[in-house]
Design a protein around this motif. Structure first.
Motif, PDB file in Angstrom:
ATOM      1  N   GLY A   1       1.125  -1.546  -0.216  1.00 50.79           N
ATOM      2  CA  GLY A   1       0.068  -0.258   0.134  1.00 50.79           C
ATOM      3  C   GLY A   1       0.819   1.497   0.070  1.00 50.79           C
TER       4      GLY A   1
ATOM      5  N   HIS B   1      -7.450   2.501   7.325  1.00 46.19           N
ATOM      6  CA  HIS B   1      -6.869   2.615   8.163  1.00 46.19           C
ATOM      7  C   HIS B   1      -6.112   0.750   8.878  1.00 46.19           C
ATOM      8  CE1 HIS B   1     -10.159   5.677   8.060  1.00 46.19           C
ATOM      9  NE2 HIS B   1      -9.539   7.032   8.526  1.00 46.19           N
TER      10      HIS B   1
ATOM     11  N   HIS C   1      -6.969  -0.213  -5.029  1.00 45.37           N
ATOM     12  CA  HIS C   1      -7.485   1.125  -4.546  1.00 45.37           C
ATOM     13  C   HIS C   1      -8.185   1.516  -3.150  1.00 45.37           C
ATOM     14  CE1 HIS C   1      -4.892   2.040  -7.932  1.00 45.37           C
ATOM     15  NE2 HIS C   1      -6.006   0.918  -8.799  1.00 45.37           N
ATOM     16  N   ARG C   2      -7.981   0.438  -2.611  1.00 47.21           N
ATOM     17  CA  ARG C   2      -8.884   0.906  -1.742  1.00 47.21           C
ATOM     18  C   ARG C   2      -8.663   0.982   0.008  1.00 47.21           C
ATOM     19  NH1 ARG C   2     -14.450  -1.311   0.415  1.00 47.21           N
ATOM     20  NH2 ARG C   2     -14.615  -1.555   2.770  1.00 47.21           N
ATOM     21  N   THR C   3      -8.666   2.202   0.336  1.00 47.93           N
ATOM     22  CA  THR C   3      -8.631   3.447   1.570  1.00 47.93           C
ATOM     23  C   THR C   3      -9.165   2.634   2.677  1.00 47.93           C
ATOM     24  OG1 THR C   3      -8.066   5.410   0.269  1.00 47.93           O
ATOM     25  CG2 THR C   3      -7.576   5.171   2.634  1.00 47.93           C
TER      26      THR C   3
ATOM     27  N   ARG D   1      -4.126   6.319   7.442  1.00 45.32           N
ATOM     28  CA  ARG D   1      -4.553   6.157   5.924  1.00 45.32           C
ATOM     29  C   ARG D   1      -3.679   5.288   4.981  1.00 45.32           C
ATOM     30  NH1 ARG D   1      -7.141   9.463   3.936  1.00 45.32           N
ATOM     31  NH2 ARG D   1      -5.603  11.433   3.856  1.00 45.32           N
TER      32      ARG D   1
ATOM     33  N   ILE E   1      -3.671   3.880   1.066  1.00 45.37           N
ATOM     34  CA  ILE E   1      -4.380   2.657  -0.095  1.00 45.37           C
ATOM     35  C   ILE E   1      -3.649   1.929  -0.561  1.00 45.37           C
ATOM     36  CG2 ILE E   1      -3.516   4.343  -1.200  1.00 45.37           C
ATOM     37  CD1 ILE E   1      -6.159   4.298  -3.182  1.00 45.37           C
ATOM     38  N   ASN E   2      -4.669   0.380  -0.459  1.00 45.01           N
ATOM     39  CA  ASN E   2      -4.081  -0.626  -0.770  1.00 45.01           C
ATOM     40  C   ASN E   2      -3.744  -0.418  -2.427  1.00 45.01           C
ATOM     41  OD1 ASN E   2      -4.279  -3.589  -2.482  1.00 45.01           O
ATOM     42  ND2 ASN E   2      -4.654  -3.871  -1.082  1.00 45.01           N
TER      43      ASN E   2
ATOM     44  N   LEU F   1      -1.694   8.079   2.902  1.00 46.45           N
ATOM     45  CA  LEU F   1      -1.958   8.236   2.493  1.00 46.45           C
ATOM     46  C   LEU F   1      -1.175   9.946   3.420  1.00 46.45           C
ATOM     47  CD1 LEU F   1      -5.194   7.104   1.754  1.00 46.45           C
ATOM     48  CD2 LEU F   1      -3.373   8.306   0.281  1.00 46.45           C
TER      49      LEU F   1
END
Length: 334
Positions: A285, A309, A305-307, A298, A300-301, A288
């Motif tokens: 990932g 925590h 593209h999924r965020t 946070r 992001i994969n 961010l």
């Protein structure tokens, strides 16, 4: 007959000469010694002796003249008294200079000024212990410098505080100070006592983002009333932290101006871990935002593209805590 008479006459003359010589010798032995006064009389014991006053006191050096002054003090001995003391010991002091008094100085060990201040501060702290936090002490300033206190030569310096009077609201105090030495002077003093405590400050200039080590800090005494709320009070609060802004030398540090060091920087690649019973999934990932060790960040994969925590567990490592979904290649795992 004539020879006998001659011998007898010689014997009588010889006896007369010897007798005369004996009388003269006795008169010479009985003459008192003329004493020579020392240029300066300094004593170290409790008594003043002829040896302290006269250079040639000889066997009478230990003869007592008077009691010595207290250590560090001086005293004037009446010249007539000195004359009488010398005469009693078989010495003659004509006092040709017609002194009225002989000044005697008592040697002693001075008490350091810092010891006086510390003893006063400790006396106040002890008296106020019930109303003072354990990590708060007192710092004393005096209205006027006292005369130096002395103890007897060879003794360790010591201060005795008497009749301490302290107003906790104003900080004003008065007391009497002396030493345990017999005859020591007693001085009345007054001043102000302030509550102080040790706090850590920067020992050197510290740049923003530097991780604080113990050798970058130093402890200083600061008046309690000048310590701002939220100021760090111990090294432990600061070591391992990093300042949000640069610190100046001697600057107290507020806890809110510190943070944990950044373990994950914004846009850095991280390894995302998701643990389930019997299975551990990982993915790559991108952070961010910045985040410290143990903080939530946070990420992001990069494939899904999924965020999500995640909690930072080390440089470049984050863990998704239970309850959060994780996607690998765009497909949710749970």
């Amino acid at each position: 007959m004539s020879i006998l008479r001659t011998f007898s006459l010689r014997a009588i003359l010889a006896t007369a000469v010897l007798a005369t010589a004996g009388i003269a010798g006795h008169a010479e032995a009985a003459a008192p010694t003329e004493a020579v006064l020392r240029d300066k009389a300094i004593v170290s014991g409790d008594a003043v002796t002829l040896g302290d006053l006269f250079i040639n006191a000889g066997n009478q050096a230990s003869a007592l003249v008077s009691r010595a002054p207290a250590p560090g003090e001086r005293a004037a001995i009446n010249a007539v008294h000195v004359t009488n003391a010398a005469r009693a010991a078989g010495m003659l002091w004509p006092n040709n200079e017609r002194y009225t008094h002989i000044i005697v100085n008592r040697d002693g060990t001075p008490v350091p000024a810092d010891m006086v201040l510390d003893t006063l501060a400790n006396t106040i702290a002890t008296a106020q212990a019930a109303n003072t936090p354990f990590d708060v002490s007192y710092t004393v300033t005096l209205d006027a410098d006292p005369r130096t206190l002395f103890v007897a030569k060879g003794n360790a310096p010591e201060v005795i505080v008497k009749d301490m009077s302290f107003d906790a609201r104003s900080g004003l105090f008065s007391a009497r100070i002396t030493t345990p030495t017999r005859g020591a002077s007693i001085q009345r003093i007054a001043g102000r006592a302030k509550q102080t405590r040790e706090i850590p400050v920067a020992a050197t200039g510290i740049a923003r983002g530097e991780v604080l080590r113990e050798d970058m800090l130093t402890l200083v005494d600061m008046e309690v009333s000048r310590i701002a709320p939220g100021t760090a009070l111990s090294m432990e609060e600061l070591v391992g932290m990093t300042p949000r802004t640069a610190l100046r030398v001697g600057q107290p540090v507020r806890a809110k101006d510190m943070r944990l060091p950044i373990a994950v920087n914004k846009d850095a690649r991280v390894t995302i871990t998701y643990e389930m019973p019997g299975m551990v999934l990982t993915a790559t990932g991108r952070a961010l935002e910045n985040a410290p060790m143990g903080g939530i960040v946070r990420v992001i994969n990069t494939r899904s593209h999924r965020t999500v925590h995640a909690r930072v567990t080390g440089p470049g490592r984050v863990v998704i805590e239970s309850g959060q979904p994780m996607q690998v290649a765009g497909r949710p795992i749970n």
